[in-house]
Design a protein around this motif. Structure first.
Motif, mmCIF file in Angstrom:
data_model
loop_
_atom_site.group_PDB
_atom_site.id
_atom_site.type_symbol
_atom_site.label_atom_id
_atom_site.label_comp_id
_atom_site.label_asym_id
_atom_site.label_seq_id
_atom_site.Cartn_x
_atom_site.Cartn_y
_atom_site.Cartn_z
ATOM 1 N N GLY A 1 80.001 -85.849 5.118
ATOM 2 C CA GLY A 1 80.195 -84.814 4.676
ATOM 3 C C GLY A 1 81.739 -84.573 4.467
ATOM 4 N N CYS A 2 82.225 -82.889 4.137
ATOM 5 C CA CYS A 2 83.450 -81.943 4.147
ATOM 6 C C CYS A 2 83.687 -81.387 5.116
ATOM 7 C CB CYS A 2 83.909 -81.442 2.717
ATOM 8 S SG CYS A 2 84.396 -83.441 1.526
ATOM 9 N N SER A 3 81.402 -81.139 5.428
ATOM 10 C CA SER A 3 81.479 -79.800 6.966
ATOM 11 C C SER A 3 80.326 -80.416 7.618
ATOM 12 C CB SER A 3 81.091 -78.463 5.350
ATOM 13 O OG SER A 3 79.636 -78.522 5.052
ATOM 14 N N PRO A 4 80.450 -79.315 8.286
ATOM 15 C CA PRO A 4 78.718 -79.570 9.043
ATOM 16 C C PRO A 4 77.767 -78.946 8.334
ATOM 17 C CG PRO A 4 80.132 -78.326 10.523
ATOM 18 C CD PRO A 4 81.136 -78.273 9.211
ATOM 19 N N VAL A 5 77.449 -78.068 7.059
ATOM 20 C CA VAL A 5 76.230 -77.818 6.365
ATOM 21 C C VAL A 5 75.848 -79.480 6.128
ATOM 22 C CG1 VAL A 5 75.547 -76.149 5.373
ATOM 23 C CG2 VAL A 5 76.899 -75.465 6.812
ATOM 24 N N ILE B 1 73.030 -84.828 4.111
ATOM 25 C CA ILE B 1 73.155 -85.870 4.125
ATOM 26 C C ILE B 1 73.073 -86.796 5.245
ATOM 27 C CG2 ILE B 1 75.236 -87.755 3.881
ATOM 28 C CD1 ILE B 1 76.683 -85.746 2.829
ATOM 29 N N ALA B 2 72.773 -87.051 6.598
ATOM 30 C CA ALA B 2 72.680 -87.383 7.345
ATOM 31 C C ALA B 2 70.947 -87.438 7.584
ATOM 32 C CB ALA B 2 72.861 -86.804 9.300
ATOM 33 N N MET C 1 75.680 -95.023 11.486
ATOM 34 C CA MET C 1 77.225 -94.135 11.000
ATOM 35 C C MET C 1 75.649 -92.889 11.253
ATOM 36 S SD MET C 1 80.367 -96.149 9.064
ATOM 37 C CE MET C 1 79.103 -96.659 8.325
ATOM 38 N N ALA C 2 74.319 -93.404 9.717
ATOM 39 C CA ALA C 2 73.661 -91.800 9.846
ATOM 40 C C ALA C 2 73.225 -91.187 10.710
ATOM 41 C CB ALA C 2 72.454 -92.334 8.708
ATOM 42 N N LEU C 3 72.461 -92.072 11.593
ATOM 43 C CA LEU C 3 72.152 -91.670 13.458
ATOM 44 C C LEU C 3 73.167 -91.162 13.838
ATOM 45 C CD1 LEU C 3 69.228 -92.193 14.067
ATOM 46 C CD2 LEU C 3 69.402 -93.925 15.735
ATOM 47 N N LEU C 4 73.781 -91.384 14.090
ATOM 48 C CA LEU C 4 74.847 -90.778 15.107
ATOM 49 C C LEU C 4 75.161 -89.059 14.221
ATOM 50 C CD1 LEU C 4 77.763 -93.522 15.955
ATOM 51 C CD2 LEU C 4 76.036 -91.878 17.783
ATOM 52 N N SER C 5 75.122 -89.577 12.664
ATOM 53 C CA SER C 5 75.503 -87.768 12.137
ATOM 54 C C SER C 5 74.616 -87.066 12.341
ATOM 55 C CB SER C 5 76.063 -88.720 10.427
ATOM 56 O OG SER C 5 77.471 -88.843 10.679
ATOM 57 N N HIS C 6 73.315 -87.859 11.941
ATOM 58 C CA HIS C 6 71.804 -87.024 12.091
ATOM 59 C C HIS C 6 71.604 -86.487 13.460
ATOM 60 C CE1 HIS C 6 68.039 -85.265 11.084
ATOM 61 N NE2 HIS C 6 67.372 -86.772 11.781
ATOM 62 N N PHE C 7 72.379 -86.476 14.513
ATOM 63 C CA PHE C 7 72.285 -86.429 15.900
ATOM 64 C C PHE C 7 73.140 -85.205 16.912
ATOM 65 C CE2 PHE C 7 69.144 -89.244 17.203
ATOM 66 C CZ PHE C 7 68.165 -88.451 17.687
ATOM 67 N N PRO D 1 66.825 -82.042 0.362
ATOM 68 C CA PRO D 1 67.174 -82.759 1.503
ATOM 69 C C PRO D 1 67.788 -81.710 2.547
ATOM 70 C CG PRO D 1 69.078 -83.428 0.223
ATOM 71 C CD PRO D 1 68.209 -82.390 -1.062
ATOM 72 N N TYR D 2 68.017 -80.787 2.467
ATOM 73 C CA TYR D 2 68.087 -79.192 3.504
ATOM 74 C C TYR D 2 68.094 -77.805 2.958
ATOM 75 C CZ TYR D 2 69.571 -78.142 8.109
ATOM 76 O OH TYR D 2 70.142 -77.403 9.107
ATOM 77 N N PRO D 3 67.451 -77.161 2.992
ATOM 78 C CA PRO D 3 67.604 -75.662 2.591
ATOM 79 C C PRO D 3 68.665 -75.143 2.778
ATOM 80 C CG PRO D 3 65.788 -76.382 4.568
ATOM 81 C CD PRO D 3 66.902 -77.379 4.460
ATOM 82 N N GLY D 4 68.729 -75.204 1.554
ATOM 83 C CA GLY D 4 69.587 -74.604 0.462
ATOM 84 C C GLY D 4 71.054 -74.838 -0.016
ATOM 85 N N ILE D 5 70.656 -76.709 0.521
ATOM 86 C CA ILE D 5 72.347 -77.689 -0.053
ATOM 87 C C ILE D 5 71.429 -78.065 -1.546
ATOM 88 C CG2 ILE D 5 73.412 -79.091 1.272
ATOM 89 C CD1 ILE D 5 74.722 -76.150 2.110
ATOM 90 N N PRO D 6 71.569 -78.391 -2.324
ATOM 91 C CA PRO D 6 70.847 -79.379 -3.345
ATOM 92 C C PRO D 6 71.893 -80.161 -3.463
ATOM 93 C CG PRO D 6 72.083 -77.354 -4.506
ATOM 94 C CD PRO D 6 72.155 -77.700 -2.758
#
Length: 238
Positions: free
Chosen positions: A69-73, A78-79, A112-118, A218-223
């Protein structure tokens, strides 16, 4: 000119055309690996090195945006969705005393998904046979986990080869270089219990049902607009 459908111009959808470059980049890699002519077309047009460099640059950018995405949040959201149940499976394997080795086949997008998720950001794009490894070591009676990433397996185990990573805390996102540097400072890795806490601290899914529900939130506060994205695809298919 090349005849690549992914590059066809569609009214009102320039972003889709740009996104298509990542597929073209992958196609060029396959053709080069098989020693085939690159992007053969009926116009006998040859893609120049400069054009290939641009395709690669844009293709890699769109791949990173897809999982960071465009930010860590947004990366966390996404990840988490993209990694699915894989982090849970990794923990289960590391906890299984009957297993000494496990091998999974995966797509580059899975890596790529796993790296980003970590919490790793700006990682090198995985090439053919790229892989992520998790090693379980016994150090002074303590089970320690080491994680590494090899994006270009034809490189030897040297400074340009696989890089051991030290994932950041669950609430942080670090660059690939920062994670590599941290692993060099603490080469023994993370205690298994701490590694497992990290996995759950990142909100990893525990069941298929949780994953299905998480698709909607997917994530609290991030629709995230996953349903809307699917509707757009359906319209394009029609």
């Amino acid at each position: 000119v090349t005849g690549a459908k992914k590059l066809e111009s569609k009214p009102g959808k320039p972003a889709r055309r740009v996104q298509g470059l990542k597929g073209v980049m992958s196609g060029m890699e396959v053709e080069r690996a098989l020693r085939m002519p690159v992007l053969v077309n009926d116009k006998d047009y040859l893609v120049t090195p400069e054009e290939e460099a641009i395709i690669t640059e844009v293709g890699e950018l769109t791949l990173r945006l897809a999982f960071q995405g465009c930010s860590p949040v947004f990366q966390k959201a996404i990840a988490r969705e993209a990694a699915g149940l894989l982090p849970k499976t990794i923990v289960e394997i590391l906890r299984d005393p009957t297993l000494s080795f496990a091998l999974f086949s995966a797509h580059d997008t899975t890596l790529m998904a796993l790296l980003s998720h970590f919490g790793v950001r700006d990682w090198p794009i995985p090439r053919f046979a790229a892989h992520i490894g998790f090693e379980l070591h016994h150090v002074d009676g303590v089970e320690m986990v080491r994680m590494f990433y090899n994006h270009l397996p034809d490189m030897l185990l040297d400074e340009q080869g696989p890089c051991f990573l030290s994932p950041p805390p669950a609430d942080r996102v670090f660059s690939f270089k920062e994670c590599c540097d941290a692993a060099r400072e603490s080469p023994v890795g993370l205690p298994l219990g701490q590694f497992e806490d990290l996995v759950w601290g990142r909100g990893s899914y525990r069941t298929v049902d949780d994953w299905k529900v998480g698709r909607m939130e997917p994530y609290p506060g991030i629709p995230l607009p996953f349903p809307e994205k699917d509707k757009e695809k359906e319209k394009d298919d029609e």
